[in-house]
Design a protein around this motif. Structure first.
Motif, mmCIF file in Angstrom:
data_model
loop_
_atom_site.group_PDB
_atom_site.id
_atom_site.type_symbol
_atom_site.label_atom_id
_atom_site.label_comp_id
_atom_site.label_asym_id
_atom_site.label_seq_id
_atom_site.Cartn_x
_atom_site.Cartn_y
_atom_site.Cartn_z
ATOM 1 N N PRO A 104 88.069 -66.318 -57.623
ATOM 2 C CA PRO A 104 86.778 -66.569 -58.282
ATOM 3 C C PRO A 104 86.989 -66.863 -59.760
ATOM 4 O O PRO A 104 87.810 -66.239 -60.413
ATOM 5 N N VAL A 105 86.245 -67.830 -60.258
ATOM 6 C CA VAL A 105 86.366 -68.203 -61.663
ATOM 7 C C VAL A 105 85.030 -68.059 -62.383
ATOM 8 O O VAL A 105 84.978 -67.596 -63.511
ATOM 9 N N ALA A 106 83.948 -68.442 -61.745
ATOM 10 C CA ALA A 106 82.643 -68.410 -62.393
ATOM 11 C C ALA A 106 81.578 -68.083 -61.357
ATOM 12 O O ALA A 106 81.765 -68.300 -60.165
ATOM 13 N N MET A 107 80.442 -67.579 -61.844
ATOM 14 C CA MET A 107 79.280 -67.349 -60.988
ATOM 15 C C MET A 107 78.268 -68.424 -61.329
ATOM 16 O O MET A 107 77.875 -68.573 -62.484
ATOM 17 N N TYR A 108 77.868 -69.178 -60.366
ATOM 18 C CA TYR A 108 76.896 -70.258 -60.518
ATOM 19 C C TYR A 108 75.546 -69.695 -60.116
ATOM 20 O O TYR A 108 75.356 -69.292 -58.982
ATOM 21 N N ARG A 109 74.605 -69.609 -61.056
ATOM 22 C CA ARG A 109 73.306 -68.998 -60.785
ATOM 23 C C ARG A 109 72.202 -70.042 -60.837
ATOM 24 O O ARG A 109 72.347 -71.057 -61.493
ATOM 25 N N ILE A 110 71.110 -69.744 -60.153
ATOM 26 C CA ILE A 110 69.998 -70.686 -60.090
ATOM 27 C C ILE A 110 68.675 -69.932 -60.150
ATOM 28 O O ILE A 110 68.587 -68.796 -59.676
ATOM 29 N N ALA A 111 67.670 -70.555 -60.763
ATOM 30 C CA ALA A 111 66.315 -69.995 -60.812
ATOM 31 C C ALA A 111 65.327 -71.146 -60.920
ATOM 32 O O ALA A 111 65.641 -72.180 -61.525
ATOM 33 N N PRO A 112 64.131 -70.974 -60.376
ATOM 34 C CA PRO A 112 63.099 -71.994 -60.589
ATOM 35 C C PRO A 112 62.774 -72.088 -62.079
ATOM 36 O O PRO A 112 62.770 -71.071 -62.789
ATOM 37 N N THR A 113 62.515 -73.275 -62.538
ATOM 38 C CA THR A 113 62.236 -73.500 -63.960
ATOM 39 C C THR A 113 61.074 -72.640 -64.434
ATOM 40 O O THR A 113 61.126 -72.062 -65.526
ATOM 41 N N THR A 114 60.026 -72.528 -63.626
ATOM 42 C CA THR A 114 58.862 -71.740 -64.048
ATOM 43 C C THR A 114 59.214 -70.267 -64.227
ATOM 44 O O THR A 114 58.720 -69.625 -65.150
ATOM 45 N N LEU A 115 60.064 -69.734 -63.356
ATOM 46 C CA LEU A 115 60.487 -68.343 -63.498
ATOM 47 C C LEU A 115 61.290 -68.155 -64.782
ATOM 48 O O LEU A 115 61.055 -67.215 -65.549
ATOM 49 N N LEU A 116 62.240 -69.060 -65.008
ATOM 50 C CA LEU A 116 63.050 -68.973 -66.222
ATOM 51 C C LEU A 116 62.168 -69.050 -67.461
ATOM 52 O O LEU A 116 62.313 -68.261 -68.388
ATOM 53 N N ARG A 117 61.220 -69.994 -67.463
ATOM 54 C CA ARG A 117 60.323 -70.142 -68.614
ATOM 55 C C ARG A 117 59.534 -68.858 -68.840
ATOM 56 O O ARG A 117 59.386 -68.398 -69.973
ATOM 57 N N SER A 118 59.064 -68.235 -67.779
ATOM 58 C CA SER A 118 58.271 -67.017 -67.942
ATOM 59 C C SER A 118 59.105 -65.867 -68.493
ATOM 60 O O SER A 118 58.576 -64.983 -69.158
ATOM 61 N N ARG A 119 60.406 -65.881 -68.229
ATOM 62 C CA ARG A 119 61.262 -64.785 -68.689
ATOM 63 C C ARG A 119 61.774 -64.989 -70.115
ATOM 64 O O ARG A 119 62.109 -64.029 -70.789
ATOM 65 N N ILE A 120 61.878 -66.243 -70.569
ATOM 66 C CA ILE A 120 62.424 -66.469 -71.910
ATOM 67 C C ILE A 120 61.350 -66.682 -72.966
ATOM 68 O O ILE A 120 61.622 -66.543 -74.141
ATOM 69 N N SER A 121 60.130 -67.018 -72.566
ATOM 70 C CA SER A 121 59.047 -67.236 -73.529
ATOM 71 C C SER A 121 58.150 -66.019 -73.551
ATOM 72 O O SER A 121 57.856 -65.448 -72.507
ATOM 73 N N PRO A 122 57.677 -65.634 -74.734
ATOM 74 C CA PRO A 122 56.764 -64.483 -74.781
ATOM 75 C C PRO A 122 55.475 -64.812 -74.034
ATOM 76 O O PRO A 122 55.033 -65.951 -74.016
ATOM 77 N N GLN A 123 54.925 -63.778 -73.421
ATOM 78 C CA GLN A 123 53.662 -63.966 -72.714
ATOM 79 C C GLN A 123 52.562 -64.188 -73.742
ATOM 80 O O GLN A 123 52.353 -63.376 -74.625
ATOM 81 N N ARG A 124 51.873 -65.277 -73.607
ATOM 82 C CA ARG A 124 50.800 -65.587 -74.543
ATOM 83 C C ARG A 124 49.472 -65.506 -73.815
ATOM 84 O O ARG A 124 49.319 -66.061 -72.739
ATOM 85 N N SER A 125 48.519 -64.830 -74.451
ATOM 86 C CA SER A 125 47.193 -64.738 -73.853
ATOM 87 C C SER A 125 46.430 -66.006 -74.166
ATOM 88 O O SER A 125 46.576 -66.578 -75.253
ATOM 89 N N PRO A 126 45.601 -66.442 -73.247
ATOM 90 C CA PRO A 126 44.783 -67.613 -73.535
ATOM 91 C C PRO A 126 43.850 -67.314 -74.704
ATOM 92 O O PRO A 126 43.489 -66.158 -74.938
ATOM 93 N N VAL A 127 43.443 -68.354 -75.418
ATOM 94 C CA VAL A 127 42.564 -68.190 -76.567
ATOM 95 C C VAL A 127 41.282 -67.522 -76.105
ATOM 96 O O VAL A 127 40.687 -67.905 -75.102
ATOM 97 N N GLY A 128 40.868 -66.494 -76.841
ATOM 98 C CA GLY A 128 39.639 -65.792 -76.508
ATOM 99 C C GLY A 128 39.878 -64.543 -75.678
ATOM 100 O O GLY A 128 39.080 -63.632 -75.694
ATOM 101 N N ALA A 129 40.945 -64.500 -74.920
ATOM 102 C CA ALA A 129 41.229 -63.323 -74.100
ATOM 103 C C ALA A 129 41.735 -62.208 -74.995
ATOM 104 O O ALA A 129 42.522 -62.427 -75.905
ATOM 105 N N ASP A 130 41.292 -61.020 -74.786
ATOM 106 C CA ASP A 130 41.690 -59.835 -75.542
ATOM 107 C C ASP A 130 41.353 -59.942 -77.031
ATOM 108 O O ASP A 130 41.935 -59.242 -77.844
ATOM 109 N N SER A 131 40.426 -60.833 -77.407
ATOM 110 C CA SER A 131 40.112 -60.954 -78.837
ATOM 111 C C SER A 131 39.448 -59.676 -79.357
ATOM 112 O O SER A 131 39.624 -59.316 -80.511
#
Length: 193
Positions: free
Chosen positions: A141-168
């Motif tokens: 073994p030399v490397a581990m090749y990993r995969i994730a759906p783009t939407t999942l990756l985006r949700s994990r690396i970007s902070p969760q943002r509330s829609p405008v007006g929510a929790d105001s």
């Protein structure tokens, strides 16, 4: 006890339905006819290229296993040529009959025919038997090749943002509390006159 014969050959587009069954967990999620069409394209592309080959092994006339071979580099950064043996797979009923060895022998022969010093095997990480088999052949073994759906990756690396007006309302309460704390701290810090 009679011995069955192993035959190695290059895959043809007619092999696509059996290859789809063999590689079903490695193909895109689609209905079987689309997977068959995908594999027909893969096989035709390999037939047309001197740098690719789909090899099948027949056990007593039945397709028992297959591997996709291609000449490439060790990585996009390491330009040393290698032969990739992508998903060498054997049907369960043909295991322990030499089919896997024959597939990897085809990979080694393809590398030797093209003057290539390295063979790289891509196998599922969770397949304990396949990984043990590769280790017995000296493929480390030399490397581990990993995969994730783009939407999942985006949700994990970007902070969760509330829609405008929510929790105001909550935001305003927190801001008011901070202002009160600041004002209290300023009053305490003022010298008495």
């Amino acid at each position: 006890m009679s011995r069955y014969s192993l035959t190695t050959r290059v895959a043809t587009p007619e092999d696509a339905p059996v290859l789809a069954e063999l590689w079903n967990d490695s193909l895109r999620r689609a209905d079987r006819s689309e997977q068959n069409a995908d594999l027909e394209l893969v096989v035709k592309g390999a037939e047309a290229s001197p740098e690719q080959r789909v090899v099948v092994v027949e056990y007593d006339g039945q397709l028992a296993g297959a591997v996709y071979l291609r000449i490439t580099t060790l990585s996009p950064l390491n330009l040393e040529p290698c032969v990739q043996a992508i998903h060498p797979r054997v049907f369960d009923q043909f295991r322990r009959h030499g089919v896997g060895h024959t597939l990897m022998e085809a990979a080694a022969a393809f590398a030797e025919d093209n003057g290539i010093l390295h063979v790289v095997a891509a196998v599922p990480h969770a397949s304990r038997d396949t990984n043990r088999f590769m280790a017995r052949l000296g493929i480390a073994p030399v490397a581990m090749y990993r995969i994730a759906p783009t939407t999942l990756l985006r949700s994990r690396i970007s902070p969760q943002r509330s829609p405008v007006g929510a929790d105001s309302g909550r935001t305003r309460v927190l801001a008011a509390r901070r202002s009160l704390r600041r004002a209290r701290a300023e009053r305490l810090a003022l010298p008495e006159a």
